[in-house]
Design a protein around this motif. Structure first.
Motif, PDB file in Angstrom:
ATOM      1  N   ALA A 135       2.996   9.723  -0.539  1.00 48.09           N
ATOM      2  CA  ALA A 135       3.063   9.327  -1.761  1.00 48.09           C
ATOM      3  C   ALA A 135       1.633   9.759  -2.518  1.00 48.09           C
ATOM      4  O   ALA A 135       1.644  10.183  -3.621  1.00 48.09           O
ATOM      5  CB  ALA A 135       3.516   8.000  -2.017  1.00 48.09           C
ATOM      6  N   ARG A 136       0.565   9.473  -1.849  1.00 45.12           N
ATOM      7  CA  ARG A 136      -0.791   9.698  -2.289  1.00 45.12           C
ATOM      8  C   ARG A 136      -1.188  11.036  -2.506  1.00 45.12           C
ATOM      9  O   ARG A 136      -1.414  11.532  -3.449  1.00 45.12           O
ATOM     10  CB  ARG A 136      -1.700   8.989  -1.605  1.00 45.12           C
ATOM     11  CG  ARG A 136      -1.713   7.386  -1.485  1.00 45.12           C
ATOM     12  CD  ARG A 136      -3.045   6.855  -0.831  1.00 45.12           C
ATOM     13  NE  ARG A 136      -3.373   7.370   0.362  1.00 45.12           N
ATOM     14  CZ  ARG A 136      -2.607   6.505   1.616  1.00 45.12           C
ATOM     15  NH1 ARG A 136      -1.958   5.465   1.064  1.00 45.12           N
ATOM     16  NH2 ARG A 136      -3.041   6.768   2.620  1.00 45.12           N
ATOM     17  N   HIS A 137      -0.488  12.008  -1.532  1.00 41.02           N
ATOM     18  CA  HIS A 137      -0.438  13.617  -1.713  1.00 41.02           C
ATOM     19  C   HIS A 137       0.427  14.015  -2.719  1.00 41.02           C
ATOM     20  O   HIS A 137      -0.118  14.782  -3.699  1.00 41.02           O
ATOM     21  CB  HIS A 137      -0.002  13.946  -0.279  1.00 41.02           C
ATOM     22  CG  HIS A 137       0.170  15.539  -0.592  1.00 41.02           C
ATOM     23  ND1 HIS A 137      -0.802  16.348  -0.327  1.00 41.02           N
ATOM     24  CD2 HIS A 137       1.389  16.089  -0.436  1.00 41.02           C
ATOM     25  CE1 HIS A 137      -0.304  17.443  -0.396  1.00 41.02           C
ATOM     26  NE2 HIS A 137       0.911  17.443  -0.541  1.00 41.02           N
ATOM     27  N   MET A 187       1.078  12.555  -5.514  1.00 40.29           N
ATOM     28  CA  MET A 187       0.648  11.987  -6.696  1.00 40.29           C
ATOM     29  C   MET A 187      -0.398  13.291  -7.372  1.00 40.29           C
ATOM     30  O   MET A 187      -0.101  13.486  -8.422  1.00 40.29           O
ATOM     31  CB  MET A 187      -0.267  10.864  -6.757  1.00 40.29           C
ATOM     32  CG  MET A 187       0.426   9.542  -6.653  1.00 40.29           C
ATOM     33  SD  MET A 187      -0.663   8.105  -6.817  1.00 40.29           S
ATOM     34  CE  MET A 187       0.412   6.972  -5.852  1.00 40.29           C
ATOM     35  N   ALA A 188      -1.096  13.871  -6.495  1.00 43.19           N
ATOM     36  CA  ALA A 188      -1.974  14.818  -6.631  1.00 43.19           C
ATOM     37  C   ALA A 188      -1.170  16.096  -7.032  1.00 43.19           C
ATOM     38  O   ALA A 188      -1.504  17.046  -7.924  1.00 43.19           O
ATOM     39  CB  ALA A 188      -3.004  15.034  -5.612  1.00 43.19           C
ATOM     40  N   ALA A 192       3.220   2.763  -6.921  1.00 44.00           N
ATOM     41  CA  ALA A 192       2.177   3.437  -7.125  1.00 44.00           C
ATOM     42  C   ALA A 192       2.173   4.677  -7.939  1.00 44.00           C
ATOM     43  O   ALA A 192       1.005   4.811  -8.735  1.00 44.00           O
ATOM     44  CB  ALA A 192       1.775   4.201  -5.699  1.00 44.00           C
ATOM     45  N   ALA A 243       0.036   5.069 -11.508  1.00 43.95           N
ATOM     46  CA  ALA A 243      -0.895   6.288 -11.832  1.00 43.95           C
ATOM     47  C   ALA A 243      -0.465   6.927 -13.130  1.00 43.95           C
ATOM     48  O   ALA A 243      -0.976   7.874 -13.402  1.00 43.95           O
ATOM     49  CB  ALA A 243      -0.440   7.187 -10.480  1.00 43.95           C
ATOM     50  N   VAL A 255       0.691  -1.258  -0.068  1.00 43.97           N
ATOM     51  CA  VAL A 255       0.185   0.039  -0.021  1.00 43.97           C
ATOM     52  C   VAL A 255       0.916   1.180   0.139  1.00 43.97           C
ATOM     53  O   VAL A 255       1.676   1.402   0.677  1.00 43.97           O
ATOM     54  CB  VAL A 255      -0.877   0.053   1.302  1.00 43.97           C
ATOM     55  CG1 VAL A 255      -1.871   1.368   1.294  1.00 43.97           C
ATOM     56  CG2 VAL A 255      -1.782  -1.062   1.291  1.00 43.97           C
ATOM     57  N   PRO A 256       0.517   2.152  -0.829  1.00 45.69           N
ATOM     58  CA  PRO A 256       1.506   3.496  -0.933  1.00 45.69           C
ATOM     59  C   PRO A 256       1.329   4.197   0.492  1.00 45.69           C
ATOM     60  O   PRO A 256       0.306   4.357   1.081  1.00 45.69           O
ATOM     61  CB  PRO A 256       0.949   4.167  -1.972  1.00 45.69           C
ATOM     62  CG  PRO A 256      -0.409   3.590  -2.481  1.00 45.69           C
ATOM     63  CD  PRO A 256      -0.390   2.084  -1.967  1.00 45.69           C
ATOM     64  N   SER A 257       2.325   5.008   0.677  1.00 51.05           N
ATOM     65  CA  SER A 257       2.281   5.851   1.767  1.00 51.05           C
ATOM     66  C   SER A 257       1.312   6.902   1.721  1.00 51.05           C
ATOM     67  O   SER A 257       0.992   7.372   0.512  1.00 51.05           O
ATOM     68  CB  SER A 257       3.718   6.435   1.917  1.00 51.05           C
ATOM     69  OG  SER A 257       4.099   7.130   1.134  1.00 51.05           O
ATOM     70  N   ALA A 258       1.018   7.475   2.823  1.00 52.24           N
ATOM     71  CA  ALA A 258       0.181   8.673   2.501  1.00 52.24           C
ATOM     72  C   ALA A 258       0.537  10.034   1.908  1.00 52.24           C
ATOM     73  O   ALA A 258       0.283  10.534   1.077  1.00 52.24           O
ATOM     74  CB  ALA A 258      -0.663   9.042   4.028  1.00 52.24           C
ATOM     75  N   ASP A 312       5.999   2.846  -3.080  1.00 51.04           N
ATOM     76  CA  ASP A 312       5.560   4.191  -3.582  1.00 51.04           C
ATOM     77  C   ASP A 312       5.966   4.480  -5.044  1.00 51.04           C
ATOM     78  O   ASP A 312       5.162   5.048  -5.864  1.00 51.04           O
ATOM     79  CB  ASP A 312       5.937   5.361  -2.688  1.00 51.04           C
ATOM     80  CG  ASP A 312       5.467   5.676  -1.311  1.00 51.04           C
ATOM     81  OD1 ASP A 312       4.179   4.924  -1.221  1.00 51.04           O
ATOM     82  OD2 ASP A 312       6.145   5.903  -0.413  1.00 51.04           O
TER      83      ASP A 312
END
Length: 222
Positions: A36-38, A40-41, A64, A68, A31-34, A61
């Motif tokens: 990394a999710r930020h 991406m945006a 991920a 994307a 699961v990607p880290s939080a 990450d």
């Protein structure tokens, strides 16, 4: 700690991480880290296509970012971690989107000037690096970023419960359980942002204890 001592500590840390990745393959899960999710945006909003992850480890990450749609360059000083990343990328059908390179962040990046659109570094800059080495690493990141390029990094800071405890190595570096961490004061974050556009310093917590970190977003003038 003198220059030789700093280099020796970094080399010991490299060996420790190698052994850790061998003993615990995929230790951070899939699961990607939080952060990394930020990132991406943020990277999408900046129109990024080419992403460089520094300190990618076994690549949760980086994978991920590739899923994307980004073209990802992943570096780490652990060949073991990068081998796990390459295997995972191949199994996921992402091998064409992910390239890897063994790299010690204390050395210049093996990339041309202005060759990437975005850089991500989750808890890399707060490893066993001196303040001087951290400044040099961020200068290298700026060199390889295109105008308008974005850096998102995270670091443990001096408000963390482990700061000031364990084995002291000087320069705000403290060691626990074999892992040495350079805890960042706010003044260091501000100094690293000089000449950049500083967008955000976001405090957050992660993992057990919990670790207390800052997520920093800054960009090169377009």
């Amino acid at each position: 700690m003198g220059e030789d001592g700093e280099r020796q500590l970094g080399d010991v840390q490299r060996t420790h991480w190698q052994q850790t990745y061998r003993a615990h393959p995929g230790m951070y899960g899939e699961v990607p880290s939080a952060p990394a999710r930020h990132a991406m945006a943020v990277f999408r909003a900046a129109g990024a296509e080419r992403v460089l992850e520094l300190g990618a480890g076994h690549g949760r990450d980086s994978l991920a970012f590739a899923r994307a749609g980004f073209a990802v360059g992943a570096t780490d000083f652990s060949p073991v971690g990068l081998e796990q990343l390459r295997e995972a990328a191949g199994a996921a059908g992402l091998a064409e989107r992910v390239t890897t390179a063994v790299h010690d962040v204390r050395e210049p990046l093996p990339l041309p000037d202005a060759s990437v659109d975005a850089v991500f570094a989750h808890m890399l800059l707060c490893m066993a690096l001196s303040t001087e080495e951290i400044h040099a690493a961020v200068a290298e990141i700026r060199r390889v970023l295109r105008p308008g390029g974005v850096l998102v990094y995270t670091v443990r800071h001096t408000g963390d419960a482990h700061y000031g405890t364990g084995t002291a190595h000087g320069d705000d570096i403290w060691e626990h359980g074999g892992f040495a961490v350079h805890f960042f004061p706010r003044t260091l974050v501000d100094a690293l942002a000089e000449g950049w556009t500083l967008t955000e310093i976001h405090p957050f917590e992660e993992g057990e204890l919990p670790r207390r970190l800052w997520r920093v977003t800054q960009s090169v003038a377009g």
